[in-house]
Every structure is written in C-alpha cells, then in structure tokens.
Design an enzyme around this catalytic site. Sequence first.
Site, mmCIF file in Angstrom:
data_model
loop_
_atom_site.group_PDB
_atom_site.id
_atom_site.type_symbol
_atom_site.label_atom_id
_atom_site.label_comp_id
_atom_site.label_asym_id
_atom_site.label_seq_id
_atom_site.Cartn_x
_atom_site.Cartn_y
_atom_site.Cartn_z
ATOM 1 N N GLN A 112 1.196 -1.103 -0.047
ATOM 2 C CA GLN A 112 -0.204 0.148 0.213
ATOM 3 C C GLN A 112 0.279 1.185 -0.657
ATOM 4 O OE1 GLN A 112 -2.460 -0.455 3.419
ATOM 5 N NE2 GLN A 112 -0.354 -0.604 5.284
ATOM 6 N N ASP A 119 -0.204 -7.522 11.352
ATOM 7 C CA ASP A 119 -0.745 -6.681 10.430
ATOM 8 C C ASP A 119 0.294 -7.204 9.275
ATOM 9 O OD1 ASP A 119 -2.068 -3.453 10.043
ATOM 10 O OD2 ASP A 119 -0.313 -4.429 8.932
ATOM 11 N N ASP A 172 -9.410 -5.130 13.240
ATOM 12 C CA ASP A 172 -9.013 -3.277 13.058
ATOM 13 C C ASP A 172 -8.820 -3.276 11.473
ATOM 14 O OD1 ASP A 172 -9.182 -1.093 13.219
ATOM 15 O OD2 ASP A 172 -7.901 -0.170 14.660
ATOM 16 N N ASP A 193 -1.152 0.759 13.199
ATOM 17 C CA ASP A 193 -0.290 2.208 13.645
ATOM 18 C C ASP A 193 0.047 1.934 15.347
ATOM 19 O OD1 ASP A 193 -3.001 2.229 15.065
ATOM 20 O OD2 ASP A 193 -3.649 3.298 13.246
ATOM 21 N N ASP A 205 -0.322 -11.578 6.179
ATOM 22 C CA ASP A 205 -2.205 -11.200 6.105
ATOM 23 C C ASP A 205 -3.070 -12.263 6.850
ATOM 24 O OD1 ASP A 205 -4.776 -11.607 5.214
ATOM 25 O OD2 ASP A 205 -4.070 -11.313 3.211
ATOM 26 N N ALA A 206 -3.843 -11.707 7.784
ATOM 27 C CA ALA A 206 -4.218 -12.003 8.994
ATOM 28 C C ALA A 206 -5.379 -13.469 8.196
ATOM 29 C CB ALA A 206 -5.474 -11.349 9.907
#
Lengths: 534, 507
Positions: free
Chosen positions: B238, B313, B366, B293, B347-348
């Site tokens: 990203q 994450d 989240d 974050d 990747d979850a």
Amino acid sequence: MKFTRREILTAFLGLPFALSACRSKSENTEVAGEIVGANVNVGHILREMRNVEVPPNNWENVKVAIIGGGAAGLAAAYKLNKENFGDFVLLELENKIGGTAQSGESNVVPYPWGAHYLPVPFQENTELIALLDEMNLTEGRDVKGELVVKEQFLCREPEERVFYKGRWYEGLYLHVGENEEEKRQFAEFQKQVDFWVNWRDATGRRAFVLPVANCSRDAEVLALDKISFGDWLRQKGFTSERLFWYCDYATRDDYGLKLDQTSAWAGLFYFCSRVRKSGEESQPFITFPEGNGRFVNFLHSKIKDKTRMKTVALEIIPTEKGVDVIYLNTETNEIRGLHCEKTIFAAPIFTAKYLIRDFKTNPPEFVKEFEHNAWFVANLFLKDRPKNRFPRDFPLAWDNVLYESPSLGYVNSTHQKGIDYGAAVFTYYYPMCAEENARAKLFALNHKELADIILTDLSRAHPTIRELTEKIDVMRWGHAMISPRTNFLWSTARDKAQKPFRNIHFAHSDLSGIALFEEAFYHGIRVANEILPG
Amino acid sequence: MNKTPLLFLNVIIIATCGLIYELLAATVSSYVLGDSVTQFSLVIGIYLSAMGVGSWLSGFLDNNLAKRFVEIELAVAVVGGFSAPLLFLTFANVSYFNIILYAMVFVIGALVGLEIPLLMRILKDEIDFKNLVARVLALDYAGALVASLLFPIFLVPKLGLTRTSLIFGLLNAGVGLWGTWLLENLIKPRDTNILRVKGFIIAVLLIIAFIKADALTSLAEDALFVDNIIYAKSSSYQRIVVTKGKTGYSLFLNGNLQFNTFDEYRYHEALVHPAFAVHDGNPKRILVLGGGDGLAVREILKYPSVETVTLVDLDPEMTKVSKSVPVLGELNKHSLEDSRVSVINNDAFVWLDSAETEPFDVAIVDFPDPNNFALGKLYTTRFYNLLKKKLKPDSAVVIQTTSPLMARKSFWCIVKTLEASGFSVKPYNTTVPSFGVWGYALAKLQPFETPSKLPENVELKYLNEKTLSSMFEFSADTNLPNEEIEINRLDNQALVRYYESEWRRFE
C-alpha cells in the site's frame, strides 16, 4: 526441421500478434524450467515392443490388475478397497499419480497440471457425494437435501475476469460495450439453456446431467449430437460475436475443441448439466490450489501400497482362466507378469489396440472413433504477481481469460488459499483444438520455444510477465482428453467400448465422451461394482 | 542597452528565492519534527547568521566577480531547488535528519548571503553608491514581502512543498543563465560557455525532478490531500502517507484516512474498551488483527492485566513507520516497542489459517474498510470461523465495521455475517468527526449483556458510562434496514459489492 521464432508464434498465437511481438524489443531470453511429465518414449515403447518374454520367476498371481492411475483407475481401486477387496494392483506409467488431474508442489502453494475444479454434484450423485463427505469437504445437506460444501473449498470470489483490448473486466462473458441486439441474443441464449435445463423425457430424465450415463436418450436430445454447436447457434439465428466467443471458449475449455468441431449436444451439456433449475446459478465450483490433484491424491492415499509407479503394461492377454498382464518396470527394466482373474483397463481407449493381444491384429471398429486432442499446460512460478495497469481494471481472479488469445488464459493457484500478495503460481492452459498434426507440432518444440509462446501470449495483458517469472515448467499432453465431436457421443461406439472384452473391463472418462472427473469417477465405481463378488 | 534595470529585477528574484528556501526548511522541519515555534526560530536564526557568514566571505572574492555570481546562482539553484525533496527523502530514511536539515539551511543561507554583496560590487561601476544601496536593499526587502505572501497563499496550497522548492530552484538557475547574457562583457567568453552548459544541465535536472516527482505520485497526492505530506512511502502492499494539517497529523493508506490526531482517541477508545468491559475476567492474552498504527495497542496496554499482545498486520513497512516516524511513535506511546507486544507481519487470513497459538481473551479486529476483494475476505464467515478457533468460550471480540450511515448495508452485512458464524453480536456506533458516524461490532461466543460499566483505573479522554451505553443505540437512518441482507462469504464477497455501491455515491 527448425522453425523461426516468428513461425512458431504465428502458429500458436496468430499472425498479427506474432508480428507485433517479434517487432517489439521483448527479448526472447532463456527462462528457467523444464518440460515435465510423461516421457513420450516410454509411451511409445508400447508400439515398439513385440514378443516380450516374462522370466518364469517374475510371474505373480493377483485377482485384479488395474491399468492406469488416472481418476478412473484410482476410483476403481478406491471402491474395491472400500469394499474390502484387497487383492489387486494398479499399474501407473508415470512417476506421478492422477493422470490429467495430477498436481505439483512448490514452496508457495501446490498447483494443478490439468483438471482443476469440480462443480458441486447434485444430490442424486450419491457415490461422488460419499467421496466428498469422506474427504471432509462437506457441512451437511440443505433443506432440499442438496449437498452443502464448506466455504473454504468453494471457489472464492472473484471467480473470473476477461482481458479485452487492454483492460480487465469481471466475468467470462464480455458485457462491456454490448449493444442492444447483443444483449437480446445473450438473453435468448440463456432462454435456450433454460429450456434444456427444464426439459424432461417421458421417464422424467433430464436431457443433460452428470454422469452422462443418466442423460435422456430421447431422439429430440440425441439429434443435437448430429450438428456442431456452431451450426446449432447459427440455426437458432444467433450472430453475436461475443456470444460465439463465449460458446467457443466453453468448448475449448472443457473439450479442447472449437465451436464448429464440438457437437451441439456437448456444447449444451456444458451449459445445462450443472444448473439445477432454470433461473438458478450454475452449481458452485469446488476447487483447491492443486486443483483436482486433491481428489486423486486422496483416492491414492487409500491404496498406496497397491500402486506400482513407473510401470508400463506391455501386453494384456485374455486367457481361459482370466487375463495375463505383462508389464515393464521402467526403472529396473525388468519385465514382469501378472496372472489375474480380471483386468480393469483404465487407460485411454485408443491404447487398447496396442495392449490387448486380440486387438493388436484385429482392432474393433469402435476404437478408431475415440479421438483425443493435444494440450499443453504450464506452471509459471512468479516472484510477484503482475500489477494492473489501470486502477479501474478488475483485479486478479481465480480464472483469468484473454479474449484475443487462442489459449485459455491462466488460473491463479494462490487464490483459494487467500494469499493475495507476493509470489504466486499461475497455471496456463493451451488446447491444440484438433489441429492437423497437433501432436507433432507440439512435440517439435523445446522448452525455450514453449516458454516464449506462453510469455508472449501473457504479455498482452502483463507487459512485465517476463521479469516476474522465475521458472516455467511445461507439461505436454499428447492425448489430453477425448474429443466430443459431432456424431461421436451418441453413435454406438461408447456403448460397445463399455462392454467387457472377455475378462477385461473398461473404465475411463473416454467412455462418456466427456473428459470430466465425475465421468472418470463414475466409470471407476461402475467397473468395480461389476467385478465385486455378489 | 542599459542592462542595470534588468539586474535589479534579478535582485527581486534572488531575494524571493532566498526567503522561500528559508520558509520551506522551517515548514518541513516543523511538520516533521513538530514544535513549530522552535523549528521556525532555529531555522530563521541559522539562516540569517549563515547569510552573515556569506556576506563576510564575499570579502575574500576579488576577481571574476560576474563569473562567481553566476556560479553562486547555480549553486543556490541546486541546493535550494532540491532542498524540499531531499529533506523528505532523508526524513524517511535517516535518523540524523535534523543535522542534514540545519546543514542545508546553513549552506543555502551562506550562498544567498554572498549574492547581494557580489551583485552590488558588480553594479557599483554603473550607478553611484547612494542609489545603489538604496535600490538594492529596497528591492531585497520587497522580494522578501513577495515571498512571504506567495508562500502561504499560493505556493503551499497549490503547488505543495516539493514542487515549490524545485520551481524556485529553476528560477535561480534561470537568473544564473540570464546573468551570462547580462554580464557577458564582464565574463571571459570561454567561461561564459562553460557556465551556460552548467546552467543548462542544472535546469534540465530540476525539470526532470519536477516530472519525476509527478511520476512518483507526489503531484497526485498533493492534489488528493488537503494537508501537507510529511511522509510518503509505497510498500509492497500500500501507499502510506502521513500529513500535517490544521487539525493535526493524519495517516492515509491508499488514500483512505486511517486516523487524525485530533479525534483518533474517540475511535480507538470506542474500539478497545467495550470489549474489555464485556470480558468477565482479567484479559491476559490479546490479539490485534490490523491496527499497525499501534494506537489500539496503546489503549490495550492501559490494562495492567494484559500479559501479551499479538499484533498481526500485513505490512512490515506500516509497523516500522509506527515505530520510527516521531509523531506516530509519540502518538501511540511507543506501544509497538513494549516488551509485551509482538508484531507479526502476515495477511491475517493466512495467519489465522496456519498459525498455532494459545487462544486469546480479547481480539481487536481493525482492518481497513472492505473496498477490495483482498480485504473483503477478512470479513467473511470463513474468516470469523478461523478466528473462533483462536478464542476461548468467554473471549470478547470487537470489529471495526465501517460507517452505518454512509454504508448502512455494508455495516449490517458484517453484523449478519458474524451472527452466521456463530457469534452473539452487539453492534454499536459513535461519532468520530474525521470519519463521521462510525460503527463497530462487539461479539462473544455466548449471549451477553451490553456493557454498562467501564473499568476503573483506566484513563479515558472520551468514554464515560453514559456514552458507553448510548453507543449501542442506533438512529432511524442507521439501524437495520428493512430488506434482505446477504451474508458475506468467500464465494460471494457480497460485502465488497455492497461497499462499492454505497461508497461510490460519495465519490
């Protein structure tokens, strides 16, 4: 004879595209990888070997020999084993089990070498459903008694996308830019499909259902086998180019034949046999990263100790008491013999004339009606997946189809694992569609030439594919699948071939005229039931 | 032709450029290092004193003044022109950013300090001293006014910092090149040619950088983001962008706002504390999926009972940025560096499918909103069933579920999907001004009461018991719509389709 790059690309990808590919600076550099799979020479030993002698000590007795470790042979073995009939051996030519359903392993994800999905069977297909239950793929039945398959084994969305004039679009049928007449024709085509989905004969049989053995034999349906799918479309007044493409893709995908080579019966079978009721969606697909490798590996796991890999049957000799099978161990070059009561012939039907003694000199008429086409399948090992060029392009799907290509595009093996980033394995399919000398043409090419065809083809949609590809392995299927041409399926050939010859029983998807796992499985189970005592 | 008036025009341009570089440096440093008073003060001080040093150094130059002047112009063009892009680049990659910043400010200041004395000495033969001083200094200060007006009104909002910097570099190069004509009779012909070639090369480099800056999406981002970008990096997954604006810092992933410092505590308190409130015991093992974050972890670490936090994450770059970018580290109270926290970059979906771990007491889910299929899979029945296997019978789960106002069907689709996966679900919502009305789903594997009590001894800025219970009320325009809502499965990805159609209305 050697061909230039341009000649090869022209032969496989068409002249205009070959010219532009050769003009561009895309370097035809060597890519790692190899041609894998059956050694043709081994296959051709069958034709060369005459008067083989088995040393006296190399004979053994076994009740049943199964020739061929594809889906049909494995299904037969699985059924015998399940019914506690243990006295059999299975001979498989290659070092990998599964025939065209076989698969491979990489450190990212396993991948298919051929067949790669199974539509969820209707509730009537109890034997197949029992297998899926046993494999723990199912969750139970819905209120109507239809099978419910676990979510993780159903093809994950997005299922398909198609590349057309520089852009990717969702789905397989190309909707973008469709005019009113084309929309009308597509809707009309759906109506024709619905008509045959709902059609029942006097005894309540469907026109098209899996397995083929359960299809109606009513003259109204069988008449469809006498014309090609293309002629049928034209007779019905269809003219839409995108509809013809869609139907042509379907026949190339399932049968390795073009629209005008395929019988209309087979064409409609593709569209109708997996739809329960008119207006309903086609049955969802069960799939795995390794494709139908999952099924054949499971079947194999049950009978591993009875499998003899890398063995070529050389001759099958019907005797007074049963059948003698002579085979060669291609590793030790040892010739061995089996005295059996019965033999299950689970290899492609055309090989029968090279193997069965009585057929060698006097092959039955029906054998030559079984025609097979050639394919090649490649697995591309990518260090990263190609990025879309435009933000509005539809994202990477499970099945990725190139509208302008004679190939079938590629399937992404990481898709079903939920791996959406990084390294991937793409499985590329190219059917030779019953061209003249297709096999010779295919086997004349070396790895570098095949890899160049594949990369050049894919570079239409993915300009960076050469840099991303670390390795390409290619499988050449000389006799990939049976061809359901016009006037083959419902001639008498299949019925005749299905009858046992003395103590030899035949089991292969060839006998359905349609190369699907369901058909191979059906014939494997059928023959096992024929043999099982009581 | 009398070229003197044209040379005076140069004075204005030089003065404008000089002040622009100073403002650029001060702005970048206050964005990046925070504390704008200190940064502006330091930058102005260093810059002015460097100008003094430059002026003093001009005394050592005796010969070829015109040639020296052009050379200095070209040097300012390079250092000043590339200053902002270089500062952003070094900020992302080096830890001694402030040393580079102040050194750069000093060099630019010294070079600019050299310019005016040299120009005055070149002009002293054309015009008498009284008028020279009067005009040069007047124009110098006028140029400063032009710069100070242009900078906040036009340059920063319209061009952005990087392009402003490059454009003024180009102006300086232009002055230098122009000077080779204006001062032609004062420079040796051979030197003139060399200077012109140098000037031309520098101008081309600046133009290339300008075009490249465009290609590197900074232009697009400058247009996309209202605020100034203080950090931007494309990871394999990203585009991560941090901006600084009137309301504070914001984090964007692929252009989608993740938080704004102004009100992120509302979002994160509402995300974390209700889940702890419905857990009956003392939660020890916490799972965070997404949330790179570190802000949810900041809230989690307020509970003394917490022994381990596992954060999964996708993007290693994201979790790295959360530790290394000073404003983010400060904001998340360095939660990701806490010894109780372990970060897993995967990747979850893949992680849940393959990892073998002890079950967790609380799971905080989240993820970014489901705007593509790769994210959509993280909201499916399959995903929630995988999550279930990592829970205990009394575990509590919370999921961010997009806006029930902007994407009402999407919101309720997630709630229905959780229920279809065997969870008992209590959806709730609150207002986060940066996002609007925002939704969450609280879930447990057994029926439970909506929480009414908040834990004691946990410091909260937003939640109190009244807001806590009011969050579980839905207004008429956000409650369950009276129509059939599909369940999101891997093989239909219904949610991505809902979300696309709902959010497209606002694009």
